[in-house]
Design a protein around this motif. Sequence first.
Motif, mmCIF file in Angstrom:
data_model
loop_
_atom_site.group_PDB
_atom_site.id
_atom_site.type_symbol
_atom_site.label_atom_id
_atom_site.label_comp_id
_atom_site.label_asym_id
_atom_site.label_seq_id
_atom_site.Cartn_x
_atom_site.Cartn_y
_atom_site.Cartn_z
ATOM 1 N N LYS A 131 0.843 -1.198 0.000
ATOM 2 C CA LYS A 131 0.000 0.000 0.000
ATOM 3 C C LYS A 131 0.881 1.253 0.000
ATOM 4 O O LYS A 131 1.806 1.374 0.799
ATOM 5 N N GLY A 132 0.589 2.166 -0.901
ATOM 6 C CA GLY A 132 1.411 3.360 -1.039
ATOM 7 C C GLY A 132 2.335 3.330 -2.234
ATOM 8 O O GLY A 132 2.937 4.341 -2.587
ATOM 9 N N ALA A 133 2.466 2.160 -2.898
ATOM 10 C CA ALA A 133 3.249 2.074 -4.130
ATOM 11 C C ALA A 133 2.506 2.802 -5.255
ATOM 12 O O ALA A 133 1.286 3.025 -5.170
ATOM 13 N N PRO A 134 3.202 3.194 -6.329
ATOM 14 C CA PRO A 134 2.536 3.963 -7.394
ATOM 15 C C PRO A 134 1.284 3.307 -7.961
ATOM 16 O O PRO A 134 0.325 4.007 -8.312
ATOM 17 N N ASP A 135 1.272 1.971 -8.056
ATOM 18 C CA ASP A 135 0.121 1.302 -8.660
ATOM 19 C C ASP A 135 -1.018 1.063 -7.683
ATOM 20 O O ASP A 135 -2.003 0.407 -8.033
ATOM 21 N N THR A 136 -0.925 1.603 -6.468
ATOM 22 C CA THR A 136 -2.020 1.469 -5.505
ATOM 23 C C THR A 136 -2.821 2.768 -5.378
ATOM 24 O O THR A 136 -3.538 2.976 -4.399
ATOM 25 N N PHE A 137 -2.690 3.629 -6.387
ATOM 26 C CA PHE A 137 -3.447 4.883 -6.467
ATOM 27 C C PHE A 137 -4.188 4.928 -7.802
ATOM 28 O O PHE A 137 -3.780 4.311 -8.785
ATOM 29 N N ASP A 138 -5.239 5.721 -7.833
ATOM 30 C CA ASP A 138 -5.933 6.039 -9.085
ATOM 31 C C ASP A 138 -5.251 7.269 -9.677
ATOM 32 O O ASP A 138 -5.739 8.398 -9.553
ATOM 33 N N ALA A 139 -4.111 7.062 -10.313
ATOM 34 C CA ALA A 139 -3.315 8.176 -10.835
ATOM 35 C C ALA A 139 -4.053 8.929 -11.930
ATOM 36 O O ALA A 139 -3.985 10.167 -12.013
ATOM 37 N N ALA A 140 -4.766 8.215 -12.785
ATOM 38 C CA ALA A 140 -5.510 8.876 -13.861
ATOM 39 C C ALA A 140 -6.615 9.761 -13.290
ATOM 40 O O ALA A 140 -6.869 10.868 -13.791
ATOM 41 N N GLY A 141 -7.279 9.280 -12.247
ATOM 42 C CA GLY A 141 -8.313 10.085 -11.605
ATOM 43 C C GLY A 141 -7.746 11.339 -10.968
ATOM 44 O O GLY A 141 -8.347 12.419 -11.024
ATOM 45 N N TYR A 142 -6.565 11.212 -10.362
ATOM 46 C CA TYR A 142 -5.902 12.366 -9.759
ATOM 47 C C TYR A 142 -5.555 13.406 -10.826
ATOM 48 O O TYR A 142 -5.820 14.602 -10.653
ATOM 49 N N ALA A 143 -4.981 12.961 -11.930
ATOM 50 C CA ALA A 143 -4.639 13.886 -13.016
ATOM 51 C C ALA A 143 -5.886 14.568 -13.565
ATOM 52 O O ALA A 143 -5.869 15.774 -13.877
ATOM 53 N N ALA A 144 -6.969 13.830 -13.676
ATOM 54 C CA ALA A 144 -8.214 14.415 -14.190
ATOM 55 C C ALA A 144 -8.734 15.499 -13.250
ATOM 56 O O ALA A 144 -9.227 16.547 -13.703
ATOM 57 N N LEU A 145 -8.617 15.271 -11.940
ATOM 58 C CA LEU A 145 -9.048 16.288 -10.985
ATOM 59 C C LEU A 145 -8.177 17.540 -11.097
ATOM 60 O O LEU A 145 -8.691 18.668 -11.093
ATOM 61 N N LEU A 146 -6.853 17.363 -11.210
ATOM 62 C CA LEU A 146 -5.973 18.523 -11.338
ATOM 63 C C LEU A 146 -6.313 19.335 -12.585
ATOM 64 O O LEU A 146 -6.318 20.584 -12.548
ATOM 65 N N ALA A 147 -6.594 18.648 -13.680
ATOM 66 C CA ALA A 147 -6.967 19.358 -14.911
ATOM 67 C C ALA A 147 -8.238 20.167 -14.710
ATOM 68 O O ALA A 147 -8.354 21.308 -15.197
ATOM 69 N N ARG A 148 -9.185 19.612 -13.985
ATOM 70 C CA ARG A 148 -10.425 20.332 -13.709
ATOM 71 C C ARG A 148 -10.174 21.531 -12.797
ATOM 72 O O ARG A 148 -10.750 22.607 -12.998
ATOM 73 N N LEU A 149 -9.303 21.359 -11.810
ATOM 74 C CA LEU A 149 -9.018 22.442 -10.868
ATOM 75 C C LEU A 149 -8.312 23.612 -11.537
ATOM 76 O O LEU A 149 -8.450 24.755 -11.099
ATOM 77 N N ARG A 150 -7.531 23.352 -12.578
ATOM 78 C CA ARG A 150 -6.826 24.429 -13.281
ATOM 79 C C ARG A 150 -7.798 25.429 -13.910
ATOM 80 O O ARG A 150 -7.469 26.605 -14.055
ATOM 81 N N ARG A 151 -8.954 24.958 -14.303
ATOM 82 C CA ARG A 151 -9.926 25.803 -15.010
ATOM 83 C C ARG A 151 -11.208 25.911 -14.196
ATOM 84 O O ARG A 151 -12.184 25.195 -14.448
ATOM 85 N N PRO A 152 -11.232 26.787 -13.197
ATOM 86 C CA PRO A 152 -12.433 26.879 -12.352
ATOM 87 C C PRO A 152 -13.653 27.335 -13.144
ATOM 88 O O PRO A 152 -13.545 28.161 -14.058
ATOM 89 N N GLU A 153 -14.787 26.781 -12.797
ATOM 90 C CA GLU A 153 -16.052 27.167 -13.423
ATOM 91 C C GLU A 153 -16.810 28.082 -12.472
ATOM 92 O O GLU A 153 -16.901 27.803 -11.280
ATOM 93 N N PRO A 154 -17.348 29.194 -12.966
ATOM 94 C CA PRO A 154 -18.084 30.112 -12.099
ATOM 95 C C PRO A 154 -19.195 29.401 -11.321
ATOM 96 O O PRO A 154 -19.918 28.566 -11.872
ATOM 97 N N GLU A 155 -19.274 29.721 -10.040
ATOM 98 C CA GLU A 155 -20.331 29.214 -9.149
ATOM 99 C C GLU A 155 -20.323 27.691 -9.024
ATOM 100 O O GLU A 155 -21.339 27.093 -8.664
ATOM 101 N N THR A 156 -19.192 27.062 -9.306
ATOM 102 C CA THR A 156 -19.099 25.605 -9.202
ATOM 103 C C THR A 156 -18.003 25.216 -8.218
ATOM 104 O O THR A 156 -16.826 25.509 -8.438
ATOM 105 N N VAL A 157 -18.408 24.578 -7.134
ATOM 106 C CA VAL A 157 -17.452 24.065 -6.158
ATOM 107 C C VAL A 157 -17.019 22.671 -6.596
ATOM 108 O O VAL A 157 -17.859 21.822 -6.910
ATOM 109 N N VAL A 158 -15.709 22.439 -6.632
ATOM 110 C CA VAL A 158 -15.176 21.112 -6.927
ATOM 111 C C VAL A 158 -14.900 20.419 -5.595
ATOM 112 O O VAL A 158 -14.290 21.005 -4.699
ATOM 113 N N TYR A 159 -15.342 19.168 -5.482
ATOM 114 C CA TYR A 159 -15.112 18.400 -4.254
ATOM 115 C C TYR A 159 -14.044 17.341 -4.507
ATOM 116 O O TYR A 159 -14.190 16.486 -5.379
ATOM 117 N N ALA A 160 -12.964 17.411 -3.727
ATOM 118 C CA ALA A 160 -11.852 16.475 -3.860
ATOM 119 C C ALA A 160 -11.886 15.459 -2.721
ATOM 120 O O ALA A 160 -12.394 15.743 -1.632
#
Length: 228
Positions: free
Chosen positions: A86-115
């Motif tokens: 547990k804690g090795a690179p393949d024990t994370f959802d790395a693609a999901g993390y990258a997708a969240l970061l991409a979304r956070l870079r471009r905030p949408e008005p009146e939209t709260v992102v939940y991480a």
Amino acid sequence: MRHDDASAPPPGHSLDRLLARAARLAAEATPARRRLLGIAGPPGAGKSSLAAHLVAELAGAAVLVPMDGFHLAEAELRRLGRTDRKGAPDTFDAAGYAALLARLRRPEPETVVYAPAFDRRIEEPVAGSVPVPPEVPLVVTEGNYLLLDSGPWSRVRPLLDEVWYVELDGPERVRRLIDRHERFGKPRERAERFVHASDEANARVVEASRDRADLVVRFPPGEAPPAA
């Protein structure tokens, strides 16, 4: 890519100077483009504590979004036969993390992102734990693998405006790791076994990515922020 190396935080990379650098990133944000600061380093180096300190001092201008929120659930690790790593690179959802970061870079008005976050008391990720309002100019994210350039992890580094790599003297780092595992419920012997078999294997992977950082912050014994 800038790469400043420091033998210790003071005088060049004191906490005050690091805070000023983070504040400059926040000031560069626009309503259409949030700034993202990554803090990487091996397990136990003090990255979580540094990230929490910066966010607290920035007083509403930053939100902490930990990479650890993308740990796979314990049930999935059992299915994959990876509970002992547990804690090795393949024990994370790395693609999901990258997708969240991409979304956070471009905030949408009146939209709260939940991480998601990671609850050490139950050793599980918890969805919807960290609200990121659109007006917050800076997200600070911390974790082991922000600088990895393999597989889906390679999508992470290009999404971050800066990545700082935190170092700590090896024996002190290991001691802090063992103490942390024990504090969250592992018997001392099991904590020591897990650190030397799993955490230190992960540390070697992380250390190989050090040269991709913009800034290296090296904490000598006694000067690292308190363990998170």
